[in-house]
Scaffold this motif. Structure first.
Motif, PDB file in Angstrom:
ATOM      1  N   ALA A   1     -46.044  -4.172 -20.824  1.00 32.13           N
ATOM      2  CA  ALA A   1     -44.887  -4.801 -20.170  1.00 32.13           C
ATOM      3  C   ALA A   1     -44.420  -3.998 -18.955  1.00 32.13           C
ATOM      4  O   ALA A   1     -43.229  -3.860 -18.710  1.00 32.13           O
ATOM      5  CB  ALA A   1     -43.741  -4.977 -21.169  1.00 32.13           C
ATOM      6  N   THR A   2     -45.360  -3.473 -18.199  1.00 32.30           N
ATOM      7  CA  THR A   2     -45.025  -2.715 -16.990  1.00 32.30           C
ATOM      8  C   THR A   2     -44.911  -3.676 -15.809  1.00 32.30           C
ATOM      9  O   THR A   2     -45.882  -4.343 -15.447  1.00 32.30           O
ATOM     10  CB  THR A   2     -46.085  -1.639 -16.714  1.00 32.30           C
ATOM     11  N   ILE A   3     -43.712  -3.721 -15.242  1.00 28.59           N
ATOM     12  CA  ILE A   3     -43.418  -4.689 -14.189  1.00 28.59           C
ATOM     13  C   ILE A   3     -42.544  -4.049 -13.122  1.00 28.59           C
ATOM     14  O   ILE A   3     -41.925  -3.014 -13.333  1.00 28.59           O
ATOM     15  CB  ILE A   3     -42.684  -5.921 -14.749  1.00 28.59           C
ATOM     16  N   SER A   4     -42.484  -4.704 -11.962  1.00 24.81           N
ATOM     17  CA  SER A   4     -41.465  -4.393 -10.963  1.00 24.81           C
ATOM     18  C   SER A   4     -40.161  -5.055 -11.397  1.00 24.81           C
ATOM     19  O   SER A   4     -40.163  -6.183 -11.903  1.00 24.81           O
ATOM     20  CB  SER A   4     -41.887  -4.953  -9.598  1.00 24.81           C
TER      21      SER A   4
ATOM     22  N   ASN B   1     -38.162 -11.856  -9.181  1.00 29.79           N
ATOM     23  CA  ASN B   1     -39.470 -12.074  -9.797  1.00 29.79           C
ATOM     24  C   ASN B   1     -39.431 -12.098 -11.311  1.00 29.79           C
ATOM     25  O   ASN B   1     -40.416 -12.501 -11.939  1.00 29.79           O
ATOM     26  CB  ASN B   1     -40.453 -10.993  -9.344  1.00 29.79           C
ATOM     27  N   ILE B   2     -38.346 -11.634 -11.918  1.00 27.61           N
ATOM     28  CA  ILE B   2     -38.289 -11.608 -13.374  1.00 27.61           C
ATOM     29  C   ILE B   2     -37.636 -12.885 -13.886  1.00 27.61           C
ATOM     30  O   ILE B   2     -36.746 -13.447 -13.247  1.00 27.61           O
ATOM     31  CB  ILE B   2     -37.549 -10.361 -13.906  1.00 27.61           C
ATOM     32  N   GLY B   3     -38.103 -13.343 -15.043  1.00 32.55           N
ATOM     33  CA  GLY B   3     -37.553 -14.564 -15.614  1.00 32.55           C
ATOM     34  C   GLY B   3     -36.079 -14.397 -15.938  1.00 32.55           C
ATOM     35  O   GLY B   3     -35.682 -13.425 -16.580  1.00 32.55           O
ATOM     36  N   GLY B   4     -35.235 -15.332 -15.485  1.00 34.54           N
ATOM     37  CA  GLY B   4     -33.795 -15.205 -15.704  1.00 34.54           C
ATOM     38  C   GLY B   4     -33.198 -14.013 -14.993  1.00 34.54           C
ATOM     39  O   GLY B   4     -32.209 -13.441 -15.440  1.00 34.54           O
TER      40      GLY B   4
ATOM     41  N   TRP C   1     -38.914 -11.160 -18.915  1.00 36.50           N
ATOM     42  CA  TRP C   1     -38.927 -10.420 -17.647  1.00 36.50           C
ATOM     43  C   TRP C   1     -40.335 -10.343 -17.053  1.00 36.50           C
ATOM     44  O   TRP C   1     -40.488 -10.313 -15.831  1.00 36.50           O
ATOM     45  CB  TRP C   1     -38.409  -9.001 -17.870  1.00 36.50           C
ATOM     46  N   GLY C   2     -41.332 -10.300 -17.901  1.00 40.42           N
ATOM     47  CA  GLY C   2     -42.678  -9.970 -17.445  1.00 40.42           C
ATOM     48  C   GLY C   2     -43.467 -11.156 -16.924  1.00 40.42           C
ATOM     49  O   GLY C   2     -44.491 -11.544 -17.498  1.00 40.42           O
ATOM     50  N   THR C   3     -43.022 -11.716 -15.847  1.00 38.81           N
ATOM     51  CA  THR C   3     -43.760 -12.805 -15.204  1.00 38.81           C
ATOM     52  C   THR C   3     -44.999 -12.242 -14.496  1.00 38.81           C
ATOM     53  O   THR C   3     -45.069 -11.042 -14.209  1.00 38.81           O
ATOM     54  CB  THR C   3     -42.883 -13.511 -14.174  1.00 38.81           C
ATOM     55  N   PRO C   4     -45.974 -13.104 -14.175  1.00 38.64           N
ATOM     56  CA  PRO C   4     -47.120 -12.626 -13.399  1.00 38.64           C
ATOM     57  C   PRO C   4     -46.713 -11.972 -12.081  1.00 38.64           C
ATOM     58  O   PRO C   4     -47.287 -10.960 -11.681  1.00 38.64           O
ATOM     59  CB  PRO C   4     -47.938 -13.904 -13.177  1.00 38.64           C
ATOM     60  N   ALA C   5     -45.709 -12.530 -11.395  1.00 39.91           N
ATOM     61  CA  ALA C   5     -45.261 -11.952 -10.128  1.00 39.91           C
ATOM     62  C   ALA C   5     -44.643 -10.574 -10.331  1.00 39.91           C
ATOM     63  O   ALA C   5     -44.850  -9.664  -9.517  1.00 39.91           O
ATOM     64  CB  ALA C   5     -44.250 -12.882  -9.460  1.00 39.91           C
TER      65      ALA C   5
END
Length: 296
Positions: free
Chosen positions: A146-149, A154-157, A236-240
């Motif tokens: 679950a490593t994201i910007s 870009n995050i869901g919600g 939070w962890g969308t592809p974008a």
């Protein structure tokens, strides 16, 4: 005879609370789980506002069920057991976690079995930290969960998190110097780290335009093989959001994978990969990858 289970074949391990010191003198606290296995050492780096105890069952599984020599979990400065009156929460940067605490924890883990192979596991910020740490060459492999910007669009919600951080938590941090637990942001954060986080989450390129360090160059130095996994039900962890971090590991071999909560047997979300209920469904394949074993 019934088939052997992980519990029936578990090897003994010692679990010890340890203290060590970062290069600038900040004291840090961790939990070292050690055994007699021939497998690698594992450094487990937490998500933002998550205490190290959340990862203890996973650490114990690595050592007792998968033959890892040792696993170290630790609290970043200003959180959990890693707090000091000498270091004011307002002055703690989130980059300190990656550039000071992460290398100190790695060095302490390596002391437990000098010369032993090391792998890493990082959840959310713990995956971001590898690129900023300057010590990626110590790792044979690195698992990112679950490593994201954190860029809010870009995050869901994302607007909900953005509003909570800026309209509720930020005024509290300005008064108290830290964000206490109970405001919907986990176990609490030092004010300086929270200020970094909110600032970066407002930027489309997150911390890659931060003037205090050159994140793009630091990430380009990483050549460690990376397996980045995320859950399809992570809000939070969308592809974008994931691409916002992973595309900067330009010289590392990166494999990405999505986890299906229906196949896993229940919701995974942003954090729950490390819940012990997924011991038999989600853990075995990434652990085998960390050990360099051929996947089924």
């Amino acid at each position: 005879m019934p088939p052997e289970t992980a519990a029936s074949t578990a090897q003994p391990a010692t679990v010890e609370t340890i203290t060590f010191v970062a290069a600038d003198g900040h004291p840090l606290e961790g939990t070292l789980t050690a055994g007699a296995g021939d497998g690698p050492l594992a450094l487990i780096s937490a998500a933002t506002a998550v205490k190290r105890g959340f990862y203890q069952k996973f650490a114990e599984s690595l050592v007792t069920e998968h033959g890892f020599r040792a696993a170290l979990t630790y609290d970043y400065r200003g959180t959990g057991g890693s707090q000091s009156d000498r270091f004011k929460p307002r002055h703690i940067s989130m980059s300190d976690w990656a550039m000071r605490d992460f290398p100190a924890a790695l060095a302490r883990l390596e002391q437990s079995a000098p010369g032993h192979q090391v792998v890493g596991i990082g959840q959310s910020f713990g995956g971001q930290a590898l690129g900023l740490s300057g010590v990626s060459d110590h790792f044979e492999r690195y698992l990112m969960v679950a490593t994201i910007s954190g860029y809010w669009r870009n995050i869901g919600g994302g607007w909900k998190a953005f509003a909570s951080m800026n309209l509720i938590a930020s005024p509290v941090a300005a008064v108290l110097g830290r964000v206490p637990a109970g405001l919907g942001l986990g176990s609490g954060l030092p004010g300086g780290a929270f200020a970094d986080w909110t600032k970066w989450c407002r930027r489309p390129d997150y911390f890659f335009s931060e003037p205090r360090f050159d994140a793009k160059s630091l990430y380009a130095e990483v050549r460690t093989p990376i397996l980045a996994i995320g859950a399809t039900d992570d809000p939070w962890g969308t592809p974008a959001a994931r691409d916002g971090i992973m595309r900067h590991y330009i010289n590392a071999p990166v494999e990405t994978r999505w986890l299906d909560p229906q196949a896993a047997g229940g919701p995974i979300g942003h954090l729950d990969f490390f819940r012990s209920r997924f011991r038999d469904t989600l853990w075995p394949e990434p652990v085998a990858w960390l050990k360099g074993e051929k996947r089924a």
